[in-house]
Write a protein that holds these residues in place. Sequence first.
Motif, PDB file in Angstrom:
ATOM      1  N   ILE A 121     -48.648 -74.305  64.450  1.00 20.28           N
ATOM      2  CA  ILE A 121     -48.396 -75.022  65.713  1.00 20.28           C
ATOM      3  C   ILE A 121     -47.656 -76.328  65.426  1.00 20.28           C
ATOM      4  O   ILE A 121     -46.597 -76.599  65.980  1.00 20.28           O
ATOM      5  N   LEU A 122     -48.256 -77.140  64.565  1.00 19.04           N
ATOM      6  CA  LEU A 122     -47.631 -78.416  64.202  1.00 19.04           C
ATOM      7  C   LEU A 122     -47.732 -78.601  62.699  1.00 19.04           C
ATOM      8  O   LEU A 122     -48.722 -78.182  62.086  1.00 19.04           O
ATOM      9  N   GLY A 123     -46.736 -79.254  62.138  1.00 13.21           N
ATOM     10  CA  GLY A 123     -46.776 -79.529  60.709  1.00 13.21           C
ATOM     11  C   GLY A 123     -46.591 -81.010  60.470  1.00 13.21           C
ATOM     12  O   GLY A 123     -47.210 -81.849  61.138  1.00 13.21           O
ATOM     13  N   LEU A 124     -45.695 -81.286  59.562  1.00 13.19           N
ATOM     14  CA  LEU A 124     -45.455 -82.668  59.153  1.00 13.19           C
ATOM     15  C   LEU A 124     -45.002 -83.555  60.306  1.00 13.19           C
ATOM     16  O   LEU A 124     -45.251 -84.746  60.324  1.00 13.19           O
ATOM     17  N   GLY A 125     -44.346 -82.946  61.294  1.00  9.59           N
ATOM     18  CA  GLY A 125     -43.828 -83.738  62.416  1.00  9.59           C
ATOM     19  C   GLY A 125     -44.821 -83.882  63.551  1.00  9.59           C
ATOM     20  O   GLY A 125     -44.497 -84.414  64.606  1.00  9.59           O
ATOM     21  N   GLY A 126     -46.030 -83.392  63.362  1.00  7.81           N
ATOM     22  CA  GLY A 126     -47.012 -83.410  64.453  1.00  7.81           C
ATOM     23  C   GLY A 126     -47.617 -84.786  64.663  1.00  7.81           C
ATOM     24  O   GLY A 126     -47.941 -85.482  63.711  1.00  7.81           O
ATOM     25  N   ARG A 127     -47.746 -85.148  65.931  1.00  4.91           N
ATOM     26  CA  ARG A 127     -48.554 -86.326  66.247  1.00  4.91           C
ATOM     27  C   ARG A 127     -49.991 -85.852  66.360  1.00  4.91           C
ATOM     28  O   ARG A 127     -50.230 -84.699  66.715  1.00  4.91           O
ATOM     29  N   PRO A 128     -50.984 -86.735  66.078  1.00  5.27           N
ATOM     30  CA  PRO A 128     -52.374 -86.304  66.152  1.00  5.27           C
ATOM     31  C   PRO A 128     -52.715 -85.733  67.528  1.00  5.27           C
ATOM     32  O   PRO A 128     -52.240 -86.219  68.546  1.00  5.27           O
ATOM     33  N   GLY A 129     -53.520 -84.695  67.540  1.00  5.11           N
ATOM     34  CA  GLY A 129     -53.887 -84.025  68.794  1.00  5.11           C
ATOM     35  C   GLY A 129     -53.048 -82.777  68.978  1.00  5.11           C
ATOM     36  O   GLY A 129     -51.913 -82.699  68.514  1.00  5.11           O
ATOM     37  N   LEU A 130     -53.639 -81.782  69.664  1.00  5.44           N
ATOM     38  CA  LEU A 130     -52.926 -80.520  69.882  1.00  5.44           C
ATOM     39  C   LEU A 130     -52.049 -80.614  71.129  1.00  5.44           C
ATOM     40  O   LEU A 130     -52.422 -81.271  72.094  1.00  5.44           O
ATOM     41  N   PRO A 131     -50.896 -79.906  71.150  1.00  2.00           N
ATOM     42  CA  PRO A 131     -50.159 -79.772  72.402  1.00  2.00           C
ATOM     43  C   PRO A 131     -51.058 -79.011  73.401  1.00  2.00           C
ATOM     44  O   PRO A 131     -51.875 -78.185  72.974  1.00  2.00           O
ATOM     45  N   GLU A 132     -50.853 -79.284  74.681  1.00  2.00           N
ATOM     46  CA  GLU A 132     -51.780 -78.746  75.690  1.00  2.00           C
ATOM     47  C   GLU A 132     -51.953 -77.229  75.622  1.00  2.00           C
ATOM     48  O   GLU A 132     -53.078 -76.715  75.636  1.00  2.00           O
ATOM     49  N   HIS A 133     -50.817 -76.502  75.511  1.00  2.48           N
ATOM     50  CA  HIS A 133     -50.909 -75.027  75.538  1.00  2.48           C
ATOM     51  C   HIS A 133     -51.695 -74.491  74.339  1.00  2.48           C
ATOM     52  O   HIS A 133     -52.233 -73.396  74.384  1.00  2.48           O
ATOM     53  N   ALA A 134     -51.728 -75.278  73.250  1.00  5.88           N
ATOM     54  CA  ALA A 134     -52.342 -74.763  72.019  1.00  5.88           C
ATOM     55  C   ALA A 134     -53.859 -74.950  71.996  1.00  5.88           C
ATOM     56  O   ALA A 134     -54.541 -74.363  71.164  1.00  5.88           O
ATOM     57  N   VAL A 135     -54.394 -75.729  72.937  1.00  3.16           N
ATOM     58  CA  VAL A 135     -55.842 -75.957  72.952  1.00  3.16           C
ATOM     59  C   VAL A 135     -56.569 -74.621  73.124  1.00  3.16           C
ATOM     60  O   VAL A 135     -57.506 -74.298  72.387  1.00  3.16           O
ATOM     61  N   ALA A 136     -56.106 -73.812  74.089  1.00  2.65           N
ATOM     62  CA  ALA A 136     -56.753 -72.512  74.344  1.00  2.65           C
ATOM     63  C   ALA A 136     -56.554 -71.576  73.151  1.00  2.65           C
ATOM     64  O   ALA A 136     -57.444 -70.794  72.819  1.00  2.65           O
ATOM     65  N   TRP A 137     -55.393 -71.648  72.487  1.00  2.37           N
ATOM     66  CA  TRP A 137     -55.153 -70.822  71.292  1.00  2.37           C
ATOM     67  C   TRP A 137     -56.222 -71.117  70.242  1.00  2.37           C
ATOM     68  O   TRP A 137     -56.829 -70.198  69.690  1.00  2.37           O
ATOM     69  N   VAL A 138     -56.400 -72.390  69.980  1.00  2.00           N
ATOM     70  CA  VAL A 138     -57.322 -72.773  68.900  1.00  2.00           C
ATOM     71  C   VAL A 138     -58.765 -72.421  69.287  1.00  2.00           C
ATOM     72  O   VAL A 138     -59.549 -71.947  68.460  1.00  2.00           O
ATOM     73  N   GLU A 139     -59.078 -72.597  70.572  1.00  2.00           N
ATOM     74  CA  GLU A 139     -60.430 -72.229  71.028  1.00  2.00           C
ATOM     75  C   GLU A 139     -60.674 -70.729  70.895  1.00  2.00           C
ATOM     76  O   GLU A 139     -61.811 -70.299  70.700  1.00  2.00           O
ATOM     77  N   ALA A 140     -59.608 -69.946  71.003  1.00  2.00           N
ATOM     78  CA  ALA A 140     -59.765 -68.485  70.988  1.00  2.00           C
ATOM     79  C   ALA A 140     -59.994 -67.924  69.580  1.00  2.00           C
ATOM     80  O   ALA A 140     -60.404 -66.770  69.429  1.00  2.00           O
ATOM     81  N   ILE A 141     -59.752 -68.716  68.555  1.00  2.00           N
ATOM     82  CA  ILE A 141     -59.889 -68.205  67.174  1.00  2.00           C
ATOM     83  C   ILE A 141     -61.338 -67.782  66.934  1.00  2.00           C
ATOM     84  O   ILE A 141     -62.272 -68.533  67.232  1.00  2.00           O
ATOM     85  N   ALA A 142     -61.546 -66.575  66.414  1.00  2.00           N
ATOM     86  CA  ALA A 142     -62.909 -66.066  66.180  1.00  2.00           C
ATOM     87  C   ALA A 142     -63.590 -66.876  65.079  1.00  2.00           C
ATOM     88  O   ALA A 142     -62.933 -67.350  64.146  1.00  2.00           O
ATOM     89  N   GLU A 143     -64.908 -67.018  65.220  1.00  2.00           N
ATOM     90  CA  GLU A 143     -65.738 -67.733  64.234  1.00  2.00           C
ATOM     91  C   GLU A 143     -65.451 -67.274  62.808  1.00  2.00           C
ATOM     92  O   GLU A 143     -65.337 -68.068  61.894  1.00  2.00           O
ATOM     93  N   ASP A 144     -65.357 -65.931  62.636  1.00  2.00           N
ATOM     94  CA  ASP A 144     -65.246 -65.401  61.278  1.00  2.00           C
ATOM     95  C   ASP A 144     -63.802 -65.130  60.848  1.00  2.00           C
ATOM     96  O   ASP A 144     -63.567 -64.523  59.804  1.00  2.00           O
ATOM     97  N   ALA A 145     -62.845 -65.588  61.641  1.00  2.00           N
ATOM     98  CA  ALA A 145     -61.446 -65.405  61.226  1.00  2.00           C
ATOM     99  C   ALA A 145     -61.157 -66.342  60.053  1.00  2.00           C
ATOM    100  O   ALA A 145     -61.765 -67.394  59.920  1.00  2.00           O
ATOM    101  N   HIS A 146     -60.214 -65.929  59.209  1.00  2.00           N
ATOM    102  CA  HIS A 146     -59.800 -66.774  58.090  1.00  2.00           C
ATOM    103  C   HIS A 146     -58.563 -67.553  58.546  1.00  2.00           C
ATOM    104  O   HIS A 146     -57.539 -66.953  58.879  1.00  2.00           O
ATOM    105  N   VAL A 147     -58.653 -68.867  58.567  1.00  2.00           N
ATOM    106  CA  VAL A 147     -57.560 -69.673  59.123  1.00  2.00           C
ATOM    107  C   VAL A 147     -56.741 -70.305  57.996  1.00  2.00           C
ATOM    108  O   VAL A 147     -57.277 -71.039  57.161  1.00  2.00           O
ATOM    109  N   VAL A 148     -55.445 -69.980  58.004  1.00  5.18           N
ATOM    110  CA  VAL A 148     -54.529 -70.557  57.009  1.00  5.18           C
ATOM    111  C   VAL A 148     -53.593 -71.520  57.736  1.00  5.18           C
ATOM    112  O   VAL A 148     -52.792 -71.104  58.571  1.00  5.18           O
ATOM    113  N   ALA A 149     -53.710 -72.811  57.444  1.00  9.59           N
ATOM    114  CA  ALA A 149     -52.808 -73.781  58.074  1.00  9.59           C
ATOM    115  C   ALA A 149     -51.513 -73.863  57.281  1.00  9.59           C
ATOM    116  O   ALA A 149     -51.528 -73.800  56.051  1.00  9.59           O
TER     117      ALA A 149
END
Length: 496
Positions: A121-149
């Motif tokens: 979603i964001l990398g080196l150019g990201g300001r702190p905080g998620l963009p609005e549309h991405a909040v639901a994306w991040v909330e949707a990630i399953a507890e047991d999913a393996h997350v690679v940033a």
Amino acid sequence: MIEAWSPEDVYAAEAALESELASGELMARAAEGLADVVAARASQLEVESVVALVGGGNNGADALYAVAHLADAGLRCAAAVVPGRVHEEALAAARAAGVVIVSGAEALEDIAEADIVVDGILGLGGRPGLPEHAVAWVEAIAEDAHVVAVDVPSGQAADGSVFDADGVLADETVTFSVPKPVHLLPPTEQACGALTVVDIGLTFDVEPSVRRLTFDDVADWWPVPGPDDDKYSRGVLGIVAGGENYTGAAVLAVTAAVEAGAGMVRYVGTPTPVGLVRAAVPEAVIGEGRVQAWVVGPGLETSSTRRDARAQLEVARRALAGEEPVLVDAGGLELVDDGVVEARRGRATLLTPHAGELARLLTRLGPTPRARNRPTVERAAVEAEPVRYARLLAERTGMTVLLKGATTVVVSPDSDVSVWSQSDAPSWLATAGAGDVLAGLVGMLLAAGVPAAEAGALGALVHGVAADRTGRGGPVRALRVAHGIPDAVAHLLARR
Ligand SMILES: NC(=O)C1=CN([C@@H]2O[C@H](COP(=O)(O)OP(=O)(O)OC[C@H]3O[C@@H](n4cnc5c(N)ncnc54)[C@H](O)[C@@H]3O)[C@@H](O)[C@H]2O)[C@@H](O)CC1
């Protein structure tokens, strides 16, 4: 040594290299390295569905090219995008490789079912905080999913300054060429998980902004005596610590300094701790005398009206007014005022507060010597932005500041000097007396001639390793950590 460069320096290095390479080459290298890591993880975890969360910048493009490789390799891949806000070439490449492109509600379903989530979603150019549309994306990630940033867990500050509890908390992070401050500093390090650095060829001719000593560095830095050394040349440490109430601090600090290999320790205290130190550490010499460095403060009672306590305080003040390096801890921090700041200008001084002590000291000193407005600095503010506040104190006092915490940072008064960040201790080390042990250990290094910031980083590392090895995965008490220092040092020296 692990070194991290600031986002600005990384962008500069990237621009320099990009001008020498074919267009898109850097991104191709990054995406290939990222895909290799995700493929290895999918095979280890025996899973096959991958979803990339794709932002509008280069970080999102990296993620898209990586899932294109993964789809080619036979994994089931989808990419969540915001139509119109995506790197078009990367999107086309992903589509061509068979990556399913999703958005809206469909994206949320795919994200919830993914075994591996690649956060682009964001990398080196990201300001702190998620963009609005991405909040639901991040909330949707399953507890047991393996997350690679990719490069930076989205929402977290790339410069490591602020932590976003609603941002991405990764199991692992894949970064390019070099670590960035976000990966090494509190409070953001906790969001990164395991770190893999993929070499894409960047080079740097500027100082890193953060450094971390590793176990393999200790042998190069530890003051190992030679055949010509005697107890004086190895370093005599003076310790002004303990009082009639806090008797144990004296025993712990003196024990740690002796166990760490001080040539000699001179101890200055009030009658009860003097008796205890005599009994527990027969090697220590009682009373003031010539030293190469001082530790002032563990268990020091600055408001006692007893005559012996006042005499002890006089020694503490003489140490602070003297030329030798001084480590100032706990009660000693209460003695730091503008007179001491002035007296110690140009002399090595290491302040070793925890967050609460740092907040109190900054509040008391105020932003400048004559400032009328002295805003209260809260402990929570220091915990939220540890490096920022450690820097404020270092700049205000001209002293080096070691701020204790799960990750310990050491900040020099010169803002061009790299911040040290050490994260070597088990959480069991959060126990009474651990700070007194650190003070004695780091004090010994100062007496042996190690510069203040390096002594702080090296001491923090050895302190953590001693706790780890004595606790063997279980609880530790501070005195055992002090007694465990010789074994920890021997173990680390043997890595040479
Ligand atoms: N640094 C390197 O050496 C390399 C970096 N690459 C990648 O490039 C990335 C950097 O790319 P970019 O500079 O495009 O940065 P990002 O991909 O982080 O994107 C920044 C964009 O998002 C917007 N944005 C930032 N914060 C936001 C927020 N909180 N809410 C909403 N919008 C926000 C910005 O306005 C900007 O348009 C790195 O993280 C890395 O993944 C690779 O492609 C190749 C090499």
